[in-house]
Write a protein that holds these residues in place. Structure first.
Motif, PDB file in Angstrom:
ATOM      1  N   ARG A   1      -5.145 -14.626  -3.374  1.00 21.62           N
ATOM      2  CA  ARG A   1      -4.661 -15.574  -2.369  1.00 21.62           C
ATOM      3  C   ARG A   1      -3.546 -14.985  -1.516  1.00 21.62           C
ATOM      4  O   ARG A   1      -3.356 -15.383  -0.386  1.00 21.62           O
ATOM      5  N   GLU A   2      -2.800 -14.043  -2.090  1.00 25.42           N
ATOM      6  CA  GLU A   2      -1.671 -13.461  -1.372  1.00 25.42           C
ATOM      7  C   GLU A   2      -1.677 -11.946  -1.524  1.00 25.42           C
ATOM      8  O   GLU A   2      -1.745 -11.425  -2.634  1.00 25.42           O
ATOM      9  N   LEU A   3      -1.619 -11.262  -0.388  1.00 23.09           N
ATOM     10  CA  LEU A   3      -1.595  -9.803  -0.370  1.00 23.09           C
ATOM     11  C   LEU A   3      -0.484  -9.352   0.563  1.00 23.09           C
ATOM     12  O   LEU A   3      -0.459  -9.726   1.734  1.00 23.09           O
ATOM     13  N   ALA A   4       0.438  -8.579   0.040  1.00 21.38           N
ATOM     14  CA  ALA A   4       1.539  -8.042   0.840  1.00 21.38           C
ATOM     15  C   ALA A   4       1.435  -6.524   0.844  1.00 21.38           C
ATOM     16  O   ALA A   4       1.632  -5.887  -0.186  1.00 21.38           O
ATOM     17  N   ILE A   5       1.081  -5.975   1.998  1.00 20.14           N
ATOM     18  CA  ILE A   5       0.963  -4.523   2.117  1.00 20.14           C
ATOM     19  C   ILE A   5       2.224  -3.975   2.781  1.00 20.14           C
ATOM     20  O   ILE A   5       2.912  -3.154   2.230  1.00 20.14           O
ATOM     21  N   GLY A   6       2.523  -4.420   3.974  1.00 21.81           N
ATOM     22  CA  GLY A   6       3.753  -4.075   4.668  1.00 21.81           C
ATOM     23  C   GLY A   6       4.047  -2.598   4.819  1.00 21.81           C
ATOM     24  O   GLY A   6       5.196  -2.214   4.824  1.00 21.81           O
ATOM     25  N   SER A   7       3.048  -1.761   4.936  1.00 25.98           N
ATOM     26  CA  SER A   7       3.279  -0.328   5.101  1.00 25.98           C
ATOM     27  C   SER A   7       3.119   0.054   6.565  1.00 25.98           C
ATOM     28  O   SER A   7       2.069  -0.151   7.154  1.00 25.98           O
ATOM     29  N   LYS A   8       4.144   0.604   7.120  1.00 26.84           N
ATOM     30  CA  LYS A   8       4.096   1.051   8.517  1.00 26.84           C
ATOM     31  C   LYS A   8       3.329   2.361   8.644  1.00 26.84           C
ATOM     32  O   LYS A   8       3.002   2.781   9.731  1.00 26.84           O
ATOM     33  N   GLN A   9       3.080   3.012   7.531  1.00 29.25           N
ATOM     34  CA  GLN A   9       2.446   4.318   7.524  1.00 29.25           C
ATOM     35  C   GLN A   9       0.918   4.242   7.686  1.00 29.25           C
ATOM     36  O   GLN A   9       0.306   5.221   8.044  1.00 29.25           O
ATOM     37  N   VAL A  10       0.310   3.108   7.371  1.00 28.17           N
ATOM     38  CA  VAL A  10      -1.147   3.010   7.431  1.00 28.17           C
ATOM     39  C   VAL A  10      -1.584   3.072   8.887  1.00 28.17           C
ATOM     40  O   VAL A  10      -1.384   2.137   9.651  1.00 28.17           O
ATOM     41  N   ALA A  11      -2.148   4.200   9.249  1.00 26.48           N
ATOM     42  CA  ALA A  11      -2.535   4.426  10.637  1.00 26.48           C
ATOM     43  C   ALA A  11      -3.862   3.766  10.980  1.00 26.48           C
ATOM     44  O   ALA A  11      -4.017   3.170  12.038  1.00 26.48           O
ATOM     45  N   ASN A  12      -4.817   3.855  10.081  1.00 31.52           N
ATOM     46  CA  ASN A  12      -6.152   3.307  10.321  1.00 31.52           C
ATOM     47  C   ASN A  12      -6.532   2.351   9.212  1.00 31.52           C
ATOM     48  O   ASN A  12      -6.483   2.712   8.046  1.00 31.52           O
TER      49      ASN A  12
END
Length: 86
Positions: A60-71
């Motif tokens: 239900r909740e996913l927090a990725i928050g990575s500025k590094q993920v380009a694609n």
């Protein structure tokens, strides 16, 4: 490491934020079908496999928050049918 959480089949929340993770193996979470919350913020991901969240039908909740993920693969979140918060 692949299959790292295989014995935690009843786990509903997992916090892996702030761990300097560079990548995640798609089989790493294969046993966590009951998972409802996953926190991966503040890691160093450059890529996320499109099969990574394939088993998370209850998420239900996913927090990725990575500025590094380009694609981001367009199918990365396709199996997350109950996702409410990204």
């Amino acid at each position: 490491e692949p299959n790292s959480f295989d014995k935690l089949v009843s786990l509903i929340s997992l916090k892996l934020d702030h761990n300097n993770l560079k990548s995640l193996d798609s089989s790493m979470f294969s046993a966590l079908s009951k998972l409802e919350s996953l926190y991966l913020e503040s890691n160093d991901f450059s890529y996320l496999d499109n099969k990574l969240f394939g088993n998370f039908i209850n998420l239900r909740e996913l927090a990725i928050g990575s500025k590094q993920v380009a694609n981001i693969d367009p199918y990365l979140f396709s199996g997350l049918i109950n996702l409410k918060t990204l």
